[in-house]
Enzyme design. Structure first.
Site, PDB file in Angstrom:
ATOM      1  N   ASP A 167       0.853  -1.196   0.000  1.00 14.59           N
ATOM      2  CA  ASP A 167       0.000   0.000   0.000  1.00 14.59           C
ATOM      3  C   ASP A 167       0.886   1.244   0.000  1.00 14.59           C
ATOM      4  OD1 ASP A 167       1.015   0.014   2.558  1.00 14.59           O
ATOM      5  OD2 ASP A 167      -0.886  -0.418   3.556  1.00 14.59           O
ATOM      6  N   TYR A 208      -3.941  -9.565   2.563  1.00 20.41           N
ATOM      7  CA  TYR A 208      -3.585  -8.276   3.179  1.00 20.41           C
ATOM      8  C   TYR A 208      -4.802  -7.588   3.784  1.00 20.41           C
ATOM      9  CZ  TYR A 208      -1.114  -3.922   3.985  1.00 20.41           C
ATOM     10  OH  TYR A 208      -0.545  -2.825   4.593  1.00 20.41           O
TER      11      TYR A 208
END
Length: 691
Positions: A84, A300
């Site tokens: 991210d 995730y």
């Protein structure tokens, strides 16, 4: 022999990933960020194009030294931080801190820590995405200028270590606004009316609910109105006007995003958002599974996408077909998220292997890990299953000019409900009788059942509903919800009691100051637009320094104005008539992290302190003594008698000195109205009338 260095964020991943790669790979952890702004100064050069000044985070020197040693030996370096913005930024900071320019450096990212995903990521290594890095730099710089410019001001004016933040101040305002709504809410009376009907040929009676007339729905507002309807129905015949059968289907839920996982875990498992994130992190990074070693069992955890990879979809299809049968498999392709920016390299949160059922791993997990994994597993499995189907029956029953209704549903096909039912779903009604009910059925009235109700104020926010509100308003991102809520609770701006979040006195002071001097920062739309701009930086459409340079002058101006105008908010030491029993001085009101308290002005020679009970200026309705403002252990404010525990009077709303002209009871102040404390009395008048 070639030597490759893989740098991950957390030590927990080292063990998991080492297993998947050969002996030529060395896996090490940076343990999160390695560089940040200095603590002692702003760290952004306002004069020179807002250039950031980064320094090595204290305590990270040794880790960097170890990494540098390995860098020298490595032929290739793979930066495998989280997939991210934050992870991208950590990789970029590592290239700077380890001076990796000119070396063979690759960025790899994986959505799940499985052998296949890790090996695949090495095959598809790429360069660092500077757009994502810049989006994180912009977010960090915004948070820094707001925190560093406003927090000292709050400190100066309220005299304690308070803080403001880009997302935290808006979250506080949302809670404060809800509290105002609740305080000003005036309950309204209404009645429900059911009729118990005997159906000829059936043993069980049928319960029908009052609807109104054939033409419109009615609300029964008072007991008189209810009695009037009953008297009009006394001699009427009840007959079936319509029986309507139908089918409805209930769609399977989509898999979890960070926000929906936090909400559901809060409702079902009673987990705080921070706890949900901590346990999900463990499941993602790797847990020791008997017979399999350390493996990551979920994908995730920071994502706002509900997308599922084709492989995961195929695996789910095979699993559901085998375990539940082909008729349970959802055959149509679920649509992707539209609208909001979805970091769509990400998938939804799901098990890394659907065949790894909760029962199989129960022995290897802690109780909390198991419960969260089970929730994720069930939700994902359900999301790939067919909708549930119900047969619905709705009946209209007429008597005179009035209409009653009966509704029931029977499940025809379980579909996804075989695996998963959402926390807030109501139990489906079933009314066996309805199957045999026709227009010809003979009905006999047995009795009426009526109940008095009052409309309820909006509910206090819980962590789950606050996360939902922040997400709907476009404030913050999945990774920011948990730390934001933890911060406002830790600063004691908000108290958490029985899941509910309440504004404390301190929170009220800070929120009022922010609204007065920094209206745009606590404005919901402004904050949501700022998130939109940060997304544009991530897409490469806006320069990150442009966002900061447009925002900074307005902030600086607001701070200057507040410096001058906020003087009157300063809470001075107020001298009281309470005498310090240790040294005889008059005690003063001080302001601490928990709110006001009494302290001896002779500090540090005399350190005597006492709880401060602020008088509300009204008499106790029970015993006539003074009403004082008290606080629960967690900091929520209420009104109680100064003679407590002898007198147990308490109220969440401020009592009024005025007696109710209708029933003689005590009254409460609610916004600009005064209402009778007894809901069944229902007397209300305007405050100015009293004045």
């Amino acid at each position: 022999m070639a030597r490759y260095l893989v740098i991950v964020e957390s030590p927990a991943k080292v063990k998991t990933i080492k297993k998947f790669l050969g002996s030529s790979y060395v896996v090490m952890a940076s343990q999160g960020h390695v560089r940040d702004f200095p603590k002692s100064q702003l760290g952004i050069d306002v004069e020179h194009d807002f250039e950031p000044k980064y320094i090595t985070i204290r305590g990270k020197g040794e880790i960097l030294a170890e990494l540098r040693k390995e860098v020298k030996k490595a032929d290739k370096i793979y930066l495998a931080t989280d997939p991210d913005r934050e992870g991208e930024a950590i990789s970029w900071h590592l290239t700077k801190a380890l001076k990796l320019e000119g070396k063979k450096v690759y960025r790899i990212s994986f959505n799940e820590i499985t052998k296949k995903a890790v090996k695949e990521s090495i095959k598809n290594a790429r360069e660092i995405d500077m757009n994502l890095v810049d989006a994180q730099q912009a977010r960090r710089a915004l948070d820094r200028v707001i925190g560093y410019k406003i927090s000292p001001l709050l400190w100066k004016k309220v005299k304690r270590g308070l803080s403001a933040g880009r997302v935290q101040s808006v979250a506080l305002r949302i809670i404060a606004d809800r509290e105002e709504e609740i305080d000003a809410f005036i309950p309204e009376e209404y009645w429900s009316l059911d009729v118990l009907l005997k159906v000829k040929g059936e043993r069980k009676p049928l319960t029908a609910k009052f609807y109104g007339t054939e033409k419109e729905k009615m609300t029964i507002r008072s007991e008189e109105e209810k009695n009037q309807i009953i008297s009009e129905l006394e001699n009427e015949t009840f007959q079936v006007a319509e029986v309507k059968k139908g089918e409805r289907s209930q769609k399977a839920p989509v898999p979890f995003t960070t926000s929906t996982l936090q909400q559901e875990a809060s409702k079902v498992l009673n987990f705080a958002t921070q706890k949900t994130m901590r346990i999900a992190q463990q499941l993602y990074e790797g847990v020791d599974i008997k017979g399999q070693g350390t493996i990551g069992i979920i994908t995730y955890l920071r994502t706002d996408s509900t997308r599922i990879s084709d492989e995961a979809m195929e695996a789910a299809k095979m699993y559901i077909e085998e375990v539940y049968g082909p008729e349970f498999v959802e055959d149509t392709e679920k649509k992707k998220d539209g609208g909001k920016n979805v970091q769509d390299a990400h998938e939804a949160i799901r098990p890394t292997d659907i065949a790894r059922t909760p029962a199989m791993v129960k022995e290897s997990l802690t109780r909390d890990q198991f419960r969260l994994y089970q929730l994720i597993w069930k939700r994902f499995t359900a999301s790939r299953m067919k909708p549930a189907k119900y047969e619905t029956t709705s009946v209209k029953i007429d008597a005179g000019k009035y209409r009653f209704t009966v509704a029931a549903s029977k499940i025809l096909f379980e579909g996804f409900r075989q695996v998963y039912v959402q926390a807030d779903e109501e139990k489906t009604q079933s009314n066996v009788l309805l199957n045999g009910l026709t227009k010809e059925s003979e009905l006999t009235k047995e009795s009426f059942d009526s109940r008095q109700h009052f409309t309820q104020p909006p509910a206090h926010y819980t962590e789950a509903s606050l996360v939902k509100a922040l997400e709907e308003l476009g404030i913050g991102r999945p990774s920011t919800y948990a730390p934001t809520i933890s911060t406002i609770i830790a600063r004691r701006y908000v108290a958490k009691e029985n899941k509910n979040l309440y504004l404390t006195e301190l929170g009220e002071v800070v929120n009022n100051m922010m609204r007065k001097s920094f209206e745009s920062i606590v404005d919901v739309n402004f904050t949501a637009n700022m998130e939109g701009l940060l997304d544009k930086v991530a897409e490469g459409k806006v320069q990150w320094k442009t966002v900061i340079s447009n925002f900074y002058p307005d902030l600086e101006e607001a701070v200057e104005v507040a410096e001058k105008e906020l003087e009157e908010v300063k809470i001075e030491d107020e001298v009281t008539d309470v005498i310090c029993e240790e040294c005889g001085r008059n005690m003063v009101v001080k302001y601490g992290p928990h709110g006001k308290f009494l302290a001896c002005p002779g500090f540090p020679e005399c350190r005597n302190t006492k709880p401060y009970l602020e008088k509300a200026g009204v008499s106790c309705p029970k015993c006539g003594k003074e009403i004082v403002i008290r606080k629960t252990k967690k900091g929520r404010r209420y009104y109680g008698c100064e003679d407590n525990p002898e007198c147990d009077f308490m109220s969440w709303q401020k009592p009024s000195d005025k007696k109710c002209p209708k029933c003689g009871g005590y009254m409460l102040e609610k916004g600009n109205k005064i209402v009778c404390a007894d809901e069944t009395c229902g007397y209300v008048e305007n405050k100015n009338k009293e004045k």
